[in-house]
Write an enzyme that holds these catalytic residues in place. Structure first.
Site, PDB file in Angstrom:
ATOM      1  N   ARG A 141       6.199  -2.610 -30.618  1.00  0.00           N
ATOM      2  CA  ARG A 141       5.517  -1.559 -31.395  1.00  0.00           C
ATOM      3  C   ARG A 141       4.848  -0.588 -30.429  1.00  0.00           C
ATOM      4  NH1 ARG A 141       0.434  -0.716 -33.651  1.00  0.00           N
ATOM      5  NH2 ARG A 141       0.392   0.210 -35.732  1.00  0.00           N
ATOM      6  N   SER A 158       6.259  -3.752 -44.360  1.00  0.00           N
ATOM      7  CA  SER A 158       4.823  -3.932 -44.629  1.00  0.00           C
ATOM      8  C   SER A 158       4.538  -3.578 -46.077  1.00  0.00           C
ATOM      9  CB  SER A 158       3.989  -2.995 -43.747  1.00  0.00           C
ATOM     10  OG  SER A 158       4.132  -3.340 -42.400  1.00  0.00           O
ATOM     11  N   LYS A 186      -5.060  -0.827 -35.725  1.00  0.00           N
ATOM     12  CA  LYS A 186      -4.323   0.175 -36.504  1.00  0.00           C
ATOM     13  C   LYS A 186      -5.330   1.145 -37.109  1.00  0.00           C
ATOM     14  CE  LYS A 186      -1.083   0.333 -40.415  1.00  0.00           C
ATOM     15  NZ  LYS A 186       0.055   1.117 -39.996  1.00  0.00           N
TER      16      LYS A 186
HETATM   17  N1  3NM Z   1      -0.381  -3.482 -39.424  1.00  0.00           N
HETATM   18  P1  3NM Z   1      -4.543  -6.956 -34.727  1.00  0.00           P
HETATM   19  S1  3NM Z   1      -2.777  -4.274 -39.497  1.00  0.00           S
HETATM   20  C1  3NM Z   1       0.129  -3.303 -37.007  1.00  0.00           C
HETATM   21  O1  3NM Z   1      -2.246  -3.928 -42.431  1.00  0.00           O
HETATM   22  C2  3NM Z   1      -0.774  -3.613 -38.117  1.00  0.00           C
HETATM   23  O2  3NM Z   1      -0.152  -3.438 -42.212  1.00  0.00           O
HETATM   24  C3  3NM Z   1      -1.372  -3.790 -40.268  1.00  0.00           C
HETATM   25  O3  3NM Z   1      -3.459  -5.861 -35.061  1.00  0.00           O
HETATM   26  C4  3NM Z   1      -1.246  -3.709 -41.755  1.00  0.00           C
HETATM   27  O4  3NM Z   1      -3.876  -8.275 -34.719  1.00  0.00           O
HETATM   28  C5  3NM Z   1      -2.094  -4.049 -37.973  1.00  0.00           C
HETATM   29  O5  3NM Z   1      -4.990  -6.552 -33.338  1.00  0.00           O
HETATM   30  C6  3NM Z   1      -2.803  -4.294 -36.685  1.00  0.00           C
HETATM   31  O6  3NM Z   1      -5.643  -6.829 -35.741  1.00  0.00           O
HETATM   32  C7  3NM Z   1      -2.852  -5.727 -36.304  1.00  0.00           C
END
Ligand code: 3NM
Length: 219
Positions: free
Chosen positions: A46, A117, A146
């Site tokens: 990503r 997603s 994000k």
């Molecule tokens: N998608 P971390 S939250 C890439 O809610 C991503 O769809 C999300 O990163 C969604 O593990 C997210 O550092 C970030 O919190 C996840």
């Protein structure tokens, strides 16, 4: 090629590591090596946001990571960039709601793995109808990774999707770490996807091992 079975997909989702070069403080290739050594079951490239690589640099970096994943027999998924996934003959693609529609992507990638997603029941049903192999549900917990993340859902969305008959392989995302991963799996997810918990860990290897242990204990 044939589409991946639900059983195999669930196994791959157990500890799903997502990373781009800007998610790491140390050498990203070392981080991915440690994560693979620690036992991640699936990897997503990503390369997004501030400072992300583009063009040829992105392609070369992706290829390097892909070849390390191959050595560990861990499938390599590309986020959003369908052309890159096809050019590299990656194992799959993950898309969000803002990207090209799932059925268009399915047409382009044939039987490769397709993840989508989702943030509610309607999106989950649509992803399934359009040919997703798994869905990512989040953000489960607050995340700093994000910037445009939706409202935090806790584990309730995972629970309610399962209660509403959504049986597709499912992974939780957003703010997940070894301390809270068990809640996500107990709510009905087949595994957890993480960025920070591994990419910024002092020891990505130890952090991955803990996640693997925690998830496996719940299943
Ligand atoms: N998608 P971390 S939250 C890439 O809610 C991503 O769809 C999300 O990163 C969604 O593990 C997210 O550092 C970030 O919190 C996840």
């Amino acid at each position: 090629m044939v589409r991946i079975s639900n059983e195999k997909m669930r196994e791959l989702l157990r500890v799903y590591f997502i990373m781009g070069s800007n998610n790491c403080k140390k050498d990203p290739l070392e981080v991915i090596r440690e994560a693979l050594e620690g036992g991640i079951t699936l990897f997503q490239f990503r390369e997004k946001g501030k400072g992300a690589l583009t063009g040829e640099k992105k392609h070369v970096f992706a290829k390097e990571i892909q070849s390390i994943c191959k050595k560990y027999n861990v499938p390599f998924i590309v986020n959003d960039d369908v052309d890159l996934a096809i050019a590299l003959d990656a194992d799959g693609v993950h898309i969000g709601q803002e990207d090209e529609s799932a059925d268009r992507v399915r047409e382009k990638i044939g039987d490769k793995i397709l993840g989508v997603s989702v943030h509610n029941l309607e999106e989950a049903r649509k992803a399934i109808a359009q040919g997703a192999d798994y869905i990512g549900v989040g953000p489960v917990f607050p995340t700093k990774t994000k910037e445009d993340a939706k409202e935090v859902q806790g584990t309730s969305l995972i629970l309610s999707l399962r209660q509403n008959g959504i049986q597709i392989p499912m992974v939780g995302i957003g703010g997940i770490n070894a301390e809270n991963a068990s809640e996500v799996v107990k709510a009905g997810a087949d595994g957890v996807s993480v960025i920070t918990a591994i990419s910024l860990a002092e020891s990505p290897f130890e952090s991955t091992k803990q996640l693997v242990m925690t998830v496996n204990e719940c299943l």
